[in-house]
Motif scaffolding. Structure first.
Motif, mmCIF file in Angstrom:
data_model
loop_
_atom_site.group_PDB
_atom_site.id
_atom_site.type_symbol
_atom_site.label_atom_id
_atom_site.label_comp_id
_atom_site.label_asym_id
_atom_site.label_seq_id
_atom_site.Cartn_x
_atom_site.Cartn_y
_atom_site.Cartn_z
ATOM 1 N N GLU A 1 -9.482 8.082 3.822
ATOM 2 C CA GLU A 1 -10.417 7.630 2.787
ATOM 3 C C GLU A 1 -11.075 8.767 2.018
ATOM 4 O OE1 GLU A 1 -13.231 4.934 4.546
ATOM 5 O OE2 GLU A 1 -11.686 3.428 4.993
ATOM 6 N N GLU B 1 3.855 0.168 2.295
ATOM 7 C CA GLU B 1 3.787 -0.756 3.422
ATOM 8 C C GLU B 1 3.425 -2.143 2.901
ATOM 9 O OE1 GLU B 1 1.042 0.124 6.652
ATOM 10 O OE2 GLU B 1 1.706 -1.641 7.783
ATOM 11 N N VAL C 1 0.617 -8.667 4.626
ATOM 12 C CA VAL C 1 0.546 -10.081 4.245
ATOM 13 C C VAL C 1 -0.910 -10.516 4.034
ATOM 14 C CG1 VAL C 1 0.502 -10.971 6.632
ATOM 15 C CG2 VAL C 1 1.519 -12.376 4.807
ATOM 16 N N ARG C 2 -1.113 -11.467 3.122
ATOM 17 C CA ARG C 2 -2.416 -12.066 2.846
ATOM 18 C C ARG C 2 -2.249 -13.568 2.804
ATOM 19 N NH1 ARG C 2 -3.484 -7.683 3.900
ATOM 20 N NH2 ARG C 2 -4.457 -6.019 2.706
ATOM 21 N N ARG D 1 -5.568 4.301 12.298
ATOM 22 C CA ARG D 1 -6.657 4.571 11.353
ATOM 23 C C ARG D 1 -8.011 4.737 12.032
ATOM 24 N NH1 ARG D 1 -5.445 -1.006 10.524
ATOM 25 N NH2 ARG D 1 -7.254 -2.362 10.490
ATOM 26 N N GLY E 1 -3.789 5.428 2.858
ATOM 27 C CA GLY E 1 -5.214 5.110 2.958
ATOM 28 C C GLY E 1 -5.796 4.827 1.591
ATOM 29 N N PHE E 2 -7.034 4.333 1.595
ATOM 30 C CA PHE E 2 -7.661 3.923 0.337
ATOM 31 C C PHE E 2 -7.720 5.071 -0.666
ATOM 32 C CE2 PHE E 2 -10.262 0.497 2.792
ATOM 33 C CZ PHE E 2 -9.115 -0.261 2.927
ATOM 34 N N ASP F 1 3.679 2.327 14.998
ATOM 35 C CA ASP F 1 2.416 2.061 14.305
ATOM 36 C C ASP F 1 1.225 2.185 15.255
ATOM 37 O OD1 ASP F 1 0.785 1.320 12.197
ATOM 38 O OD2 ASP F 1 1.574 -0.717 12.012
ATOM 39 N N ASP F 2 0.057 2.442 14.695
ATOM 40 C CA ASP F 2 -1.210 2.453 15.439
ATOM 41 C C ASP F 2 -1.159 3.387 16.644
ATOM 42 O OD1 ASP F 2 -1.745 0.496 13.602
ATOM 43 O OD2 ASP F 2 -1.786 -1.162 15.033
ATOM 44 N N ASN G 1 5.725 -4.857 8.913
ATOM 45 C CA ASN G 1 5.199 -4.936 10.281
ATOM 46 C C ASN G 1 5.889 -6.048 11.066
ATOM 47 O OD1 ASN G 1 2.691 -3.060 10.359
ATOM 48 N ND2 ASN G 1 2.504 -4.168 8.419
ATOM 49 N N PRO H 1 -4.895 -10.389 7.438
ATOM 50 C CA PRO H 1 -3.969 -10.632 8.555
ATOM 51 C C PRO H 1 -4.623 -10.597 9.942
ATOM 52 C CG PRO H 1 -3.435 -8.587 7.398
ATOM 53 C CD PRO H 1 -4.426 -9.321 6.567
ATOM 54 N N GLU I 1 -2.914 7.276 8.974
ATOM 55 C CA GLU I 1 -3.323 6.013 8.347
ATOM 56 C C GLU I 1 -4.827 5.966 8.145
ATOM 57 O OE1 GLU I 1 -1.311 2.015 9.434
ATOM 58 O OE2 GLU I 1 -1.992 2.962 11.275
ATOM 59 N N GLY I 2 -5.272 5.245 7.135
ATOM 60 C CA GLY I 2 -6.709 5.026 6.948
ATOM 61 C C GLY I 2 -7.423 6.226 6.369
ATOM 62 N N GLN J 1 0.847 -1.196 0.000
ATOM 63 C CA GLN J 1 0.000 0.000 0.000
ATOM 64 C C GLN J 1 0.881 1.244 0.000
ATOM 65 O OE1 GLN J 1 -2.583 0.817 3.399
ATOM 66 N NE2 GLN J 1 -4.066 1.793 2.033
HETATM 67 P P1 C2E Z 1 -1.486 -1.922 10.081
HETATM 68 O O1 C2E Z 1 -0.032 -2.178 10.130
HETATM 69 O O2 C2E Z 1 -2.000 -0.768 10.856
HETATM 70 O O3 C2E Z 1 -1.827 -1.809 8.530
HETATM 71 C C1 C2E Z 1 -2.771 -0.933 7.988
HETATM 72 C C2 C2E Z 1 -4.091 -1.622 7.792
HETATM 73 O O4 C2E Z 1 -5.054 -0.641 7.435
HETATM 74 C C3 C2E Z 1 -4.093 -2.620 6.643
HETATM 75 O O5 C2E Z 1 -5.009 -3.659 6.957
HETATM 76 C C4 C2E Z 1 -4.666 -1.782 5.504
HETATM 77 O O6 C2E Z 1 -5.249 -2.545 4.465
HETATM 78 C C5 C2E Z 1 -5.692 -0.987 6.236
HETATM 79 N N1 C2E Z 1 -6.049 0.245 5.551
HETATM 80 C C6 C2E Z 1 -5.250 1.006 4.787
HETATM 81 N N2 C2E Z 1 -5.898 2.097 4.317
HETATM 82 C C7 C2E Z 1 -7.140 2.025 4.818
HETATM 83 C C8 C2E Z 1 -8.304 2.887 4.690
HETATM 84 O O7 C2E Z 1 -8.313 3.911 4.040
HETATM 85 N N3 C2E Z 1 -9.417 2.496 5.371
HETATM 86 C C9 C2E Z 1 -9.463 1.350 6.124
HETATM 87 N N4 C2E Z 1 -10.606 1.063 6.738
HETATM 88 N N5 C2E Z 1 -8.387 0.532 6.256
HETATM 89 C C10 C2E Z 1 -7.246 0.861 5.614
HETATM 90 P P2 C2E Z 1 -4.640 -5.188 6.778
HETATM 91 O O8 C2E Z 1 -3.836 -5.392 5.537
HETATM 92 O O9 C2E Z 1 -5.901 -5.957 6.964
HETATM 93 O O10 C2E Z 1 -3.668 -5.462 7.983
HETATM 94 C C11 C2E Z 1 -4.147 -5.394 9.304
HETATM 95 C C12 C2E Z 1 -3.032 -5.474 10.309
HETATM 96 O O11 C2E Z 1 -2.384 -6.745 10.253
HETATM 97 C C13 C2E Z 1 -1.917 -4.464 10.050
HETATM 98 O O12 C2E Z 1 -2.299 -3.229 10.567
HETATM 99 C C14 C2E Z 1 -0.776 -5.103 10.811
HETATM 100 O O13 C2E Z 1 -0.852 -4.788 12.172
HETATM 101 C C15 C2E Z 1 -1.047 -6.577 10.631
HETATM 102 N N6 C2E Z 1 -0.144 -7.121 9.601
HETATM 103 C C16 C2E Z 1 -0.234 -7.041 8.268
HETATM 104 N N7 C2E Z 1 0.809 -7.645 7.667
HETATM 105 C C17 C2E Z 1 1.594 -8.117 8.666
HETATM 106 C C18 C2E Z 1 2.842 -8.849 8.703
HETATM 107 O O14 C2E Z 1 3.474 -9.168 7.689
HETATM 108 N N8 C2E Z 1 3.324 -9.170 9.950
HETATM 109 C C19 C2E Z 1 2.663 -8.818 11.098
HETATM 110 N N9 C2E Z 1 3.202 -9.155 12.271
HETATM 111 N N10 C2E Z 1 1.509 -8.126 11.099
HETATM 112 C C20 C2E Z 1 0.977 -7.786 9.896
#
Ligand code: C2E
Ligand code: MG
Ligand code: MG
Ligand code: MG
Length: 278
Positions: free
Chosen positions: A236, A59, A62-63, A200, A254-255, A176-177, A114, A74, A233-234, A45
């Motif tokens: 939209e 960023e 993973v899927r 976000r 963000g999207f 993060d977060d 991450n 994730p 982050e996030g 992203q």
């Molecule tokens: P994160 O690190 O805070 O990643 C951002 C998340 O926000 C991603 O969700 C992304 O798709 C989502 N996002 C981005 N822009 C927007 C937006 O405009 N609106 C909304 N509603 N969401 C948005 P995703 O891909 O589902 O990942 C969720 C969490 O999973 C990540 O939060 C991160 O904490 C974790 N994650 C993802 N990949 C990995 C990885 O390889 N290893 C580890 N340990 N954690 C991971």
């Protein structure tokens, strides 16, 4: 593990609960295979500089391409992986894959990966990062690691040491977060973070714009105090982006700016071109 007694606690254990436990166990077993079977993939992203719109990096997210359930996000399998040493395998696989891909990009964008707290506690993450950088040849300046406060809270003294080792390699660190969980000023004071990412949830529909603006200003003040950029982050909507721009926020993700996408699609869009002579 305690077994449910449906006769004694009818309100706590509904059949759907058993079902959930079974599903979870099955998913956990599947996940162990997933890593070996090559079912994990990475999305990227885009992260942009707000004032200019230019790309600052990507960023990696993973899927899990599950053979029967389709794509699993994730949030639905990382917590499961964190219950065992699987997260160490997955985490290292993600890091190595991302660095190996990014080194072939013609554009020297930053890639953010991450990290899970387990990678801090149960593996020599500094050594792993050093090895992966060496093996893949990615310049350390192009790698950023994203951590949450909960990642480093368990053993702060060790985390501090490890984060300094990683920083000494030239890798950067993002908090993060931010705004959820602990969010203590002490974290920013003690740990060598290079950027803050505002969570976000502050840009979700449930937030009033006044509240969001107040949070953004507060975190921007922190960024100034510690002399590090702030990323939102996030994002939209264009209203959110204009508000951030007016407030002086540095970067956004963000999207609105770009959805997570497979590298092949980003290459198709022309945002990234691949070097093949490697
Ligand atoms: P994160 O690190 O805070 O990643 C951002 C998340 O926000 C991603 O969700 C992304 O798709 C989502 N996002 C981005 N822009 C927007 C937006 O405009 N609106 C909304 N509603 N969401 C948005 P995703 O891909 O589902 O990942 C969720 C969490 O999973 C990540 O939060 C991160 O904490 C974790 N994650 C993802 N990949 C990995 C990885 O390889 N290893 C580890 N340990 N954690 C991971
Ligand atoms: Mg992240
Ligand atoms: Mg985040
Ligand atoms: Mg997160």
């Amino acid at each position: 593990r305690a077994k449910a007694d449906p006769g004694r606690h009818p309100c706590f254990y509904e059949p759907s609960m058993d079902e959930k436990v079974r599903t979870r166990r099955k998913l956990s077993a599947d996940l162990r295979q997933a890593v070996k079977a090559g079912q994990l993939t990475i999305c990227y992203q885009v992260q942009r500089v707000i004032a200019t719109g230019e790309i600052r990096g990507y960023e990696a997210l993973v899927r899990w391409q599950h053979p029967t359930r389709g794509t699993i996000m994730p949030d639905d399998f990382i917590p499961l992986a964190e219950e065992s040493d699987l997260i160490l395998q997955i985490g290292e696989w993600v890091l190595r894959s991302v660095c190996a891909e990014a080194v072939r990009w013609h554009q020297p964008y930053t890639v953010a990966v991450n990290l899970s707290g387990m990678q801090f506690v149960h593996s020599n993450i500094a050594r792993i990062v050093a090895n992966v950088l060496e093996e893949t040849g990615l310049p350390p300046q192009r790698l950023e690691l994203e951590l949450t406060e909960s990642t480093i809270i368990a053993d702060q003294a060790r985390a501090l040491q490890v984060l300094h080792q990683i920083k000494d390699m030239g890798v950067s660190l993002a908090l993060d977060d931010f705004g959820t969980g602990y969010s203590s000023l002490d974290t920013l004071r003690r740990f060598p973070f290079d950027r803050i990412k505002i969570d976000r949830s502050f840009f979700g529909a449930a937030q009033t714009s006044d509240h969001t603006q107040a949070v953004v200003r507060a975190v921007l003040a922190l960024g100034k105090a510690f002399d590090i950029p702030v990323m939102a982050e996030g994002i939209e909507t264009s209203d959110q982006l204009s508000m951030l721009n007016a407030a002086g926020c540095d970067e956004a993700q963000g999207f609105l700016l770009g959805r997570p996408a497979a590298l092949a699609d980003i290459v198709k869009n022309g945002q990234i071109t691949m070097n093949h002579a490697l």
